[in-house]
Design a protein around this motif. Sequence first.
Motif, PDB file in Angstrom:
ATOM      1  N   PHE A  75       0.716  -1.136   0.023  1.00 24.61           N
ATOM      2  CA  PHE A  75      -0.112   0.188  -0.015  1.00 24.61           C
ATOM      3  C   PHE A  75       1.058   1.125  -0.066  1.00 24.61           C
ATOM      4  O   PHE A  75       0.377   2.425  -0.655  1.00 24.61           O
ATOM      5  N   GLU A  76       2.109   1.199   0.663  1.00 21.71           N
ATOM      6  CA  GLU A  76       2.892   2.485   0.688  1.00 21.71           C
ATOM      7  C   GLU A  76       3.357   2.851  -0.864  1.00 21.71           C
ATOM      8  O   GLU A  76       3.118   3.709  -1.435  1.00 21.71           O
ATOM      9  N   TRP A  77       4.037   1.892  -1.398  1.00 22.98           N
ATOM     10  CA  TRP A  77       4.704   1.918  -2.639  1.00 22.98           C
ATOM     11  C   TRP A  77       3.702   2.121  -3.761  1.00 22.98           C
ATOM     12  O   TRP A  77       3.845   2.808  -4.644  1.00 22.98           O
ATOM     13  N   GLY A  78       2.505   1.374  -3.875  1.00 21.07           N
ATOM     14  CA  GLY A  78       1.643   1.355  -4.707  1.00 21.07           C
ATOM     15  C   GLY A  78       0.871   2.912  -4.551  1.00 21.07           C
ATOM     16  O   GLY A  78       0.805   3.509  -5.826  1.00 21.07           O
ATOM     17  N   THR A  79       0.598   3.248  -3.480  1.00 22.00           N
ATOM     18  CA  THR A  79      -0.008   4.600  -3.632  1.00 22.00           C
ATOM     19  C   THR A  79       1.032   5.760  -3.869  1.00 22.00           C
ATOM     20  O   THR A  79       0.351   6.788  -4.297  1.00 22.00           O
ATOM     21  N   LYS A  80       2.084   5.379  -3.639  1.00 25.98           N
ATOM     22  CA  LYS A  80       3.346   6.341  -4.025  1.00 25.98           C
ATOM     23  C   LYS A  80       3.330   6.462  -5.425  1.00 25.98           C
ATOM     24  O   LYS A  80       3.438   7.715  -5.987  1.00 25.98           O
ATOM     25  N   ALA A  81       3.365   5.521  -5.971  1.00 27.58           N
ATOM     26  CA  ALA A  81       3.393   5.400  -7.541  1.00 27.58           C
ATOM     27  C   ALA A  81       2.239   5.967  -8.091  1.00 27.58           C
ATOM     28  O   ALA A  81       2.087   6.834  -9.201  1.00 27.58           O
ATOM     29  N   ALA A  82       1.090   5.737  -7.433  1.00 20.97           N
ATOM     30  CA  ALA A  82      -0.192   6.230  -8.003  1.00 20.97           C
ATOM     31  C   ALA A  82       0.035   7.877  -7.858  1.00 20.97           C
ATOM     32  O   ALA A  82      -0.345   8.506  -8.951  1.00 20.97           O
ATOM     33  N   LEU A  83       0.463   8.518  -6.865  1.00 20.42           N
ATOM     34  CA  LEU A  83       0.493   9.782  -6.624  1.00 20.42           C
ATOM     35  C   LEU A  83       1.316  10.553  -7.656  1.00 20.42           C
ATOM     36  O   LEU A  83       1.082  11.711  -8.313  1.00 20.42           O
ATOM     37  N   SER A  84       2.478   9.883  -7.884  1.00 22.70           N
ATOM     38  CA  SER A  84       3.509  10.402  -8.968  1.00 22.70           C
ATOM     39  C   SER A  84       2.648  10.548 -10.263  1.00 22.70           C
ATOM     40  O   SER A  84       3.244  11.578 -11.029  1.00 22.70           O
ATOM     41  N   GLY A  85       1.570   9.733 -10.705  1.00 17.98           N
ATOM     42  CA  GLY A  85       0.935   9.819 -11.715  1.00 17.98           C
ATOM     43  C   GLY A  85      -0.153  10.534 -11.727  1.00 17.98           C
ATOM     44  O   GLY A  85      -1.110  10.474 -12.799  1.00 17.98           O
ATOM     45  N   GLY A  86      -0.466  11.308 -10.655  1.00 16.85           N
ATOM     46  CA  GLY A  86      -1.938  11.866 -10.743  1.00 16.85           C
ATOM     47  C   GLY A  86      -3.003  11.309  -9.970  1.00 16.85           C
ATOM     48  O   GLY A  86      -4.065  11.869  -9.808  1.00 16.85           O
ATOM     49  N   THR A  87      -2.945  10.145  -9.640  1.00 13.09           N
ATOM     50  CA  THR A  87      -3.830   9.581  -8.917  1.00 13.09           C
ATOM     51  C   THR A  87      -3.863   9.428  -7.422  1.00 13.09           C
ATOM     52  O   THR A  87      -2.824   9.017  -6.785  1.00 13.09           O
ATOM     53  N   THR A  88      -5.007  10.002  -6.999  1.00 13.07           N
ATOM     54  CA  THR A  88      -4.743  10.056  -5.358  1.00 13.07           C
ATOM     55  C   THR A  88      -5.919   9.280  -4.567  1.00 13.07           C
ATOM     56  O   THR A  88      -6.001   9.441  -3.468  1.00 13.07           O
ATOM     57  N   MET A  89      -6.305   8.444  -5.359  1.00 16.30           N
ATOM     58  CA  MET A  89      -7.176   7.247  -4.623  1.00 16.30           C
ATOM     59  C   MET A  89      -7.246   6.114  -5.283  1.00 16.30           C
ATOM     60  O   MET A  89      -7.211   6.260  -6.614  1.00 16.30           O
ATOM     61  N   ILE A  90      -7.034   5.043  -4.609  1.00 20.67           N
ATOM     62  CA  ILE A  90      -7.418   3.764  -5.146  1.00 20.67           C
ATOM     63  C   ILE A  90      -8.274   2.794  -4.582  1.00 20.67           C
ATOM     64  O   ILE A  90      -8.727   2.985  -3.341  1.00 20.67           O
ATOM     65  N   VAL A  91      -8.940   1.880  -5.277  1.00 19.93           N
ATOM     66  CA  VAL A  91      -9.932   1.042  -4.764  1.00 19.93           C
ATOM     67  C   VAL A  91      -9.312  -0.361  -5.141  1.00 19.93           C
ATOM     68  O   VAL A  91      -9.089  -0.847  -6.061  1.00 19.93           O
ATOM     69  N   ASP A  92      -9.138  -0.942  -3.800  1.00 19.99           N
ATOM     70  CA  ASP A  92      -8.158  -2.365  -3.837  1.00 19.99           C
ATOM     71  C   ASP A  92      -9.235  -3.429  -3.551  1.00 19.99           C
ATOM     72  O   ASP A  92     -10.210  -3.073  -2.957  1.00 19.99           O
ATOM     73  N   PHE A  93      -8.779  -4.495  -4.141  1.00 16.52           N
ATOM     74  CA  PHE A  93      -9.740  -5.770  -4.185  1.00 16.52           C
ATOM     75  C   PHE A  93      -9.009  -6.462  -2.745  1.00 16.52           C
ATOM     76  O   PHE A  93      -8.025  -6.897  -2.646  1.00 16.52           O
ATOM     77  N   CYS A  94     -10.113  -6.532  -1.875  1.00 16.61           N
ATOM     78  CA  CYS A  94      -9.825  -7.361  -0.523  1.00 16.61           C
ATOM     79  C   CYS A  94     -10.304  -8.852  -0.819  1.00 16.61           C
ATOM     80  O   CYS A  94     -11.851  -8.818  -1.085  1.00 16.61           O
TER      81      CYS A  94
END
Length: 486
Positions: A75-94
Amino acid sequence: MAFVIKGGTVVNADISERADVLVDGETIVAVGADLEVPAGAEVIDAAGAYVMPGGIDPHTHMEFQFMGTVSADDFEWGTKAALSGGTTMIVDFCIPGPGQSMVEAYKDWRAKSEKAAADYSYHLAVTHWDEGVFDDMAAIVNEHGVNTFKHFMAYKGALMVEDDVLFHSFKRCADLGAMAMVHAENGEVVAQLQEDYMGRGMSGPEFHAYSRPPEVEGEAANRAIMIADMAGCQLYIVHVSCKEAHEAISRARAAGKRVYGEPLIQHLTLDETDYHNVDWDYAARRVMSPPFRPKKHQESLWTGLQAGSLQVVATDHCSFTSEQKRMGLDDFRKIPNGTGGLEDRMPVLWSKGVNTGILTPNEFVAVTSTNSARILNCYPRKGVIRKGADADIVIWDPEATKTISASSQVSRIDYNVFEGVELKGLPAKVFSRGRLAAENGRVLAERGWGTFVARKPFPAPARALATFKALTAPRPIAREHGTVVP
Ligand code: URP
Ligand code: ZN
Ligand code: ZN
Ligand code: ZN
């Protein structure tokens, strides 16, 4: 802390306008022309840039335990990757593990996502059917802020569920005001084709693709749509990769069914020829389900985004390393399925979709952000630049350029399926709930900044055609035999 973004063009899904944006704390407090700068507020110059809602990726898998291994981005590196490309929210599959209840899985995910640097929400997977699942679904919707349930129609012997489970669960979704989602591929046919190819010694990654032809996706999409209709349930089909599945969705919508379709940036821009590469690693890194398709399917997907028969662009970000992919060196069935793309989704869509004249900037905002917020029921907190919304904002520089390279990416994997793609149009500044989270691709957000976004059940009319159908529901006929006299 307050700041004003001045001089840019605010691009929402419905309109573009020259306007300033005033942010106070975590919230947008005003949008308008020539806003006065409050005392002490910082001014951020956005001249020549677009000011857009932060992206929402409705489909990710962080530290995903799958096919005997765990994907690299947590979750840390995935969301950091997201932010670097303009994505500020993810919806993850639990996804509950074997023997694990849904509520236990949910708690696990909450713990795993405490390290997220951007906001997140979940979809819960239904992997079998019993009374525990029936009860847990209510708890998940009413107590835990999740209103979407995912069903895998593929991955036989692992996550796959049969039609009886689909029907039970879809009815439950309708009752609870939730939405059903499916991974649409006929898992039985896939399993037979896989065995057939392996039996003939055809073990390379290209046979991953050949064992999952568009027909298996089209069939499953049609089946899920009909089962959802009989259950009175709205349906969201993830990773729509081909004409056959898109046409099923398009037909369903024309018939008045609430069915949504999500193409991935990978399927929109990459194709089956990647599996013909003589370099095994190159091909295996691109193994995902559904596989990349022959190029002609891309036109159908782009057309769907234009016409609105497909509504959102996701990544299905699932980051398996080259080493993990090599688990399937002698058997394509053992190559962990999944590709990355979280940080590239918006820039690649802009370059391949907006710069080419296929999509307007407003349509870009719709499919990268607003539509996800609406469909998943977290609008207008997310997905829009307007007073009262979370200050998830991207300042987009349409002139900035970059060539995609794994060597400079944020994601923890050692390759990038978009390697070498040239981009024009990039996020210059990305704000997550009012904080500068990334600047020119460099991540500033901290581990743990992200918060869980709870999503309420859908209002009654959104529960598909239930109301409409009730008006014409069958009535018993009064007669002497075989009779129920009302
Ligand atoms: O290949 C894929 N898509 N891996 C992730 C799991 C899924 O099917 O979404
Ligand atoms: Zn039953
Ligand atoms: Zn899937
Ligand atoms: Zn997925």
